[in-house]
Scaffold this motif. Structure first.
Motif, PDB file in Angstrom:
ATOM      1  N   GLU A   1      32.051  -1.359  18.517  1.00 57.65           N
ATOM      2  CA  GLU A   1      30.751  -1.901  18.932  1.00 57.65           C
ATOM      3  C   GLU A   1      30.553  -1.707  20.447  1.00 57.65           C
ATOM      4  N   GLN A   2      31.574  -2.061  21.225  1.00 56.93           N
ATOM      5  CA  GLN A   2      31.499  -1.928  22.681  1.00 56.93           C
ATOM      6  C   GLN A   2      31.349  -0.469  23.084  1.00 56.93           C
ATOM      7  N   LEU A   3      32.134   0.389  22.461  1.00 51.70           N
ATOM      8  CA  LEU A   3      32.074   1.820  22.774  1.00 51.70           C
ATOM      9  C   LEU A   3      30.690   2.378  22.451  1.00 51.70           C
ATOM     10  N   HIS A   4      30.161   2.014  21.301  1.00 53.92           N
ATOM     11  CA  HIS A   4      28.859   2.516  20.861  1.00 53.92           C
ATOM     12  C   HIS A   4      27.747   2.073  21.799  1.00 53.92           C
ATOM     13  N   GLU A   5      27.806   0.813  22.227  1.00 53.21           N
ATOM     14  CA  GLU A   5      26.697   0.247  22.985  1.00 53.21           C
ATOM     15  C   GLU A   5      26.699   0.648  24.460  1.00 53.21           C
ATOM     16  N   THR A   6      27.872   0.955  25.030  1.00 53.70           N
ATOM     17  CA  THR A   6      27.921   1.116  26.486  1.00 53.70           C
ATOM     18  C   THR A   6      28.524   2.423  26.986  1.00 53.70           C
TER      19      THR A   6
ATOM     20  N   THR B   1      27.523   9.484  27.186  1.00 53.84           N
ATOM     21  CA  THR B   1      27.733  10.618  26.286  1.00 53.84           C
ATOM     22  C   THR B   1      28.950  11.448  26.680  1.00 53.84           C
ATOM     23  N   GLY B   2      29.315  11.429  27.972  1.00 55.50           N
ATOM     24  CA  GLY B   2      30.466  12.197  28.415  1.00 55.50           C
ATOM     25  C   GLY B   2      31.764  11.773  27.755  1.00 55.50           C
ATOM     26  N   VAL B   3      31.880  10.489  27.398  1.00 54.18           N
ATOM     27  CA  VAL B   3      33.075  10.000  26.707  1.00 54.18           C
ATOM     28  C   VAL B   3      33.168  10.631  25.326  1.00 54.18           C
ATOM     29  N   TYR B   4      32.046  10.673  24.634  1.00 56.70           N
ATOM     30  CA  TYR B   4      32.014  11.293  23.308  1.00 56.70           C
ATOM     31  C   TYR B   4      32.241  12.802  23.405  1.00 56.70           C
ATOM     32  N   ASP B   5      31.613  13.412  24.405  1.00 56.45           N
ATOM     33  CA  ASP B   5      31.738  14.866  24.558  1.00 56.45           C
ATOM     34  C   ASP B   5      33.192  15.284  24.747  1.00 56.45           C
ATOM     35  N   ALA B   6      33.940  14.501  25.544  1.00 55.41           N
ATOM     36  CA  ALA B   6      35.341  14.839  25.790  1.00 55.41           C
ATOM     37  C   ALA B   6      36.170  14.714  24.513  1.00 55.41           C
ATOM     38  N   PHE B   7      35.896  13.680  23.730  1.00 54.40           N
ATOM     39  CA  PHE B   7      36.621  13.494  22.471  1.00 54.40           C
ATOM     40  C   PHE B   7      36.289  14.611  21.490  1.00 54.40           C
ATOM     41  N   ILE B   8      35.023  14.964  21.398  1.00 53.34           N
ATOM     42  CA  ILE B   8      34.598  16.031  20.495  1.00 53.34           C
ATOM     43  C   ILE B   8      35.233  17.360  20.887  1.00 53.34           C
ATOM     44  N   GLN B   9      35.309  17.628  22.194  1.00 52.49           N
ATOM     45  CA  GLN B   9      35.935  18.854  22.669  1.00 52.49           C
ATOM     46  C   GLN B   9      37.413  18.894  22.275  1.00 52.49           C
ATOM     47  N   ALA B  10      38.077  17.744  22.332  1.00 56.10           N
ATOM     48  CA  ALA B  10      39.483  17.677  21.927  1.00 56.10           C
ATOM     49  C   ALA B  10      39.635  17.944  20.434  1.00 56.10           C
TER      50      ALA B  10
ATOM     51  N   ALA C   1      38.340  10.445  30.267  1.00 56.87           N
ATOM     52  CA  ALA C   1      36.924  10.070  30.170  1.00 56.87           C
ATOM     53  C   ALA C   1      36.769   8.590  29.825  1.00 56.87           C
ATOM     54  N   VAL C   2      37.610   8.082  28.938  1.00 55.97           N
ATOM     55  CA  VAL C   2      37.554   6.659  28.585  1.00 55.97           C
ATOM     56  C   VAL C   2      37.948   5.798  29.778  1.00 55.97           C
ATOM     57  N   LEU C   3      39.033   6.175  30.460  1.00 58.63           N
ATOM     58  CA  LEU C   3      39.533   5.378  31.583  1.00 58.63           C
ATOM     59  C   LEU C   3      38.575   5.411  32.770  1.00 58.63           C
ATOM     60  N   GLU C   4      37.871   6.495  32.963  1.00 66.15           N
ATOM     61  CA  GLU C   4      36.888   6.558  34.044  1.00 66.15           C
ATOM     62  C   GLU C   4      35.644   5.745  33.723  1.00 66.15           C
TER      63      GLU C   4
END
Length: 383
Positions: free
Chosen positions: A137-142, A145-154, A169-172
């Motif tokens: 919920e927290q990840l989705h709401e806040t 897009t760069g966090v998702y992009d990095a995960f998708i690239q991985a 990306a998550v830690l930043e």
């Protein structure tokens, strides 16, 4: 009629709406090719002939020029769905739906792989699943897009560099001073812990890299398919039918709309989930049972040859458009809200029928429903 008196149908007809492939192909700005919502619907009814007669009567009254009622042709109006649900009730049937916001599904996948991988049977209990849902919920709401992009690239190019970039990306995104007891602080804490495990296990090892990513499935072209909403929706719906049938799946027919691209994946996933019967890590939910002791029969057929699949197409299309438009800020009609709420309800409290929502709590409320805050219920909403 009480729940104890009810005999669940032995035939279930499935169709989906909002398909855009796997979530590693999200499109610009996470728009998922303008299809942010995925819905899989199952119509449980034994008398398909009777359902066909009802569909013909609805068509003659509402769309007399149509050869077949189809959601894509604009036939899934609230009035049509309301009449269809009345007909299904008369036939002592029911409807099951999986309604998934693709961005929220992606967030939940990140939590369950990169950030907080389940490592013991306790991690599959309802309370643990509910906790993970709060982090999603927290990840989705806040999260940007760069966090998702990095995960998708991985996911698309697994490797030491891409995994480290996903962690970074998550830690930043979450500042170090974020309180540990907050959902964002918990995400940062578990990400650091997961990164530590990654480094300790050997960042250059391909098998280690795969541990922190969702498992891909081979597509019909031989290329890997990542995070397929259709797959998780189907397996959960199958587990709900198992719960609804009290484990008695022998002789049960599951008829899915023809799927030339994903049929083999769905078949193999059905076999895999049936193999969880002796696995202590099998997910235990109040409205789904992943401990299979019997197996149903899965077949695929074009909608033109099945009234049940046509009914599922209409219901899936209506639910998808209602959720999509509502979350986009369009005010639905009173009739549309009423029909959507009816689809969300269950038959006399019977576990199985109704709607499972893979949405954030805020979006559940925007759709006019109440999110579940009970960890003993569905971990992702009111379903």
């Amino acid at each position: 009629m009480t729940q104890a008196d009810y005999v669940a149908p032995s035939r279930y007809f499935l169709d989906e709406s909002g398909t855009s492939g796997d979530l590693s192909k999200v499109g610009a700005g996470l728009d998922f090719k303008r299809q942010p919502i995925f819905v899989l619907a199952a119509v449980g009814v034994d008398d398909e002939g009777g359902l066909g007669e009802s569909l013909a009567a609805i068509r003659d009254r509402r769309f007399p020029q149509a050869v077949e009622l189809k959601s894509s042709k604009g036939h899934a109006t609230p009035a049509v769905i309301l009449q269809l649900l009345d007909a299904i009730d008369t036939l002592r049937g029911g409807v099951l739906l999986e309604v998934m916001d693709k961005r929220f599904t992606l967030a939940a996948t990140m939590i369950n792989t990169l950030i907080l991988r389940p490592l013991s049977p306790a991690d599959h209990e309802s309370k643990a699943l509910w906790f993970r849902a709060q982090l999603a919920e927290q990840l989705h709401e806040t999260a940007p897009t760069g966090v998702y992009d990095a995960f998708i690239q991985a996911c698309r190019e697994p490797g030491e560099a891409s995994l480290k970039a996903a962690f970074r990306a998550v830690l930043e995104w979450v500042p170090p001073e974020t309180p540990r007891e907050s959902p964002a602080g918990a995400i940062r804490f578990f990400t650091l812990d997961s990164l530590k495990d990654f480094r300790k296990a050997g960042v250059s090892k391909p098998d280690v890299q795969r541990r922190f990513l969702p498992l891909p499935d081979p597509g019909h072209t031989g290329k890997d398919v990542w995070i397929l909403p259709h797959l998780s929706a189907f397996t959960n719906l199958y587990a709900r039918i198992n719960k609804l049938r009290c484990g008695r799946l022998a002789g049960v027919q599951i008829v899915h709309d023809d799927q030339p691209y994903f049929a083999d994946i769905l078949r193999s996933s059905k076999l895999a989930v049936e193999g969880l019967a002796e696995d202590e890590a099998a997910i235990k939910l109040s409205r789904a049972d992943y401990r299979f002791v019997e197996a149903g029969d899965l077949t695929f057929t074009p909608s033109t040859g099945s009234s049940g699949v046509q009914a599922a197409d209409l219901i899936a299309g209506f639910a998808m458009r209602h959720a999509r438009d509502t979350l986009a800020g369009v005010t639905p009609s009173r009739e549309s809200r009423m029909v959507f709420r009816r689809l969300a309800s269950t038959f006399d409290g019977t576990p199985g029928f109704g709607m499972n929502l893979m949405l954030s709590n805020r979006d559940v409320l925007r759709c006019g429903l109440l999110p579940s805050r009970d960890p003993q219920l569905s971990p992702f909403g009111a379903g």
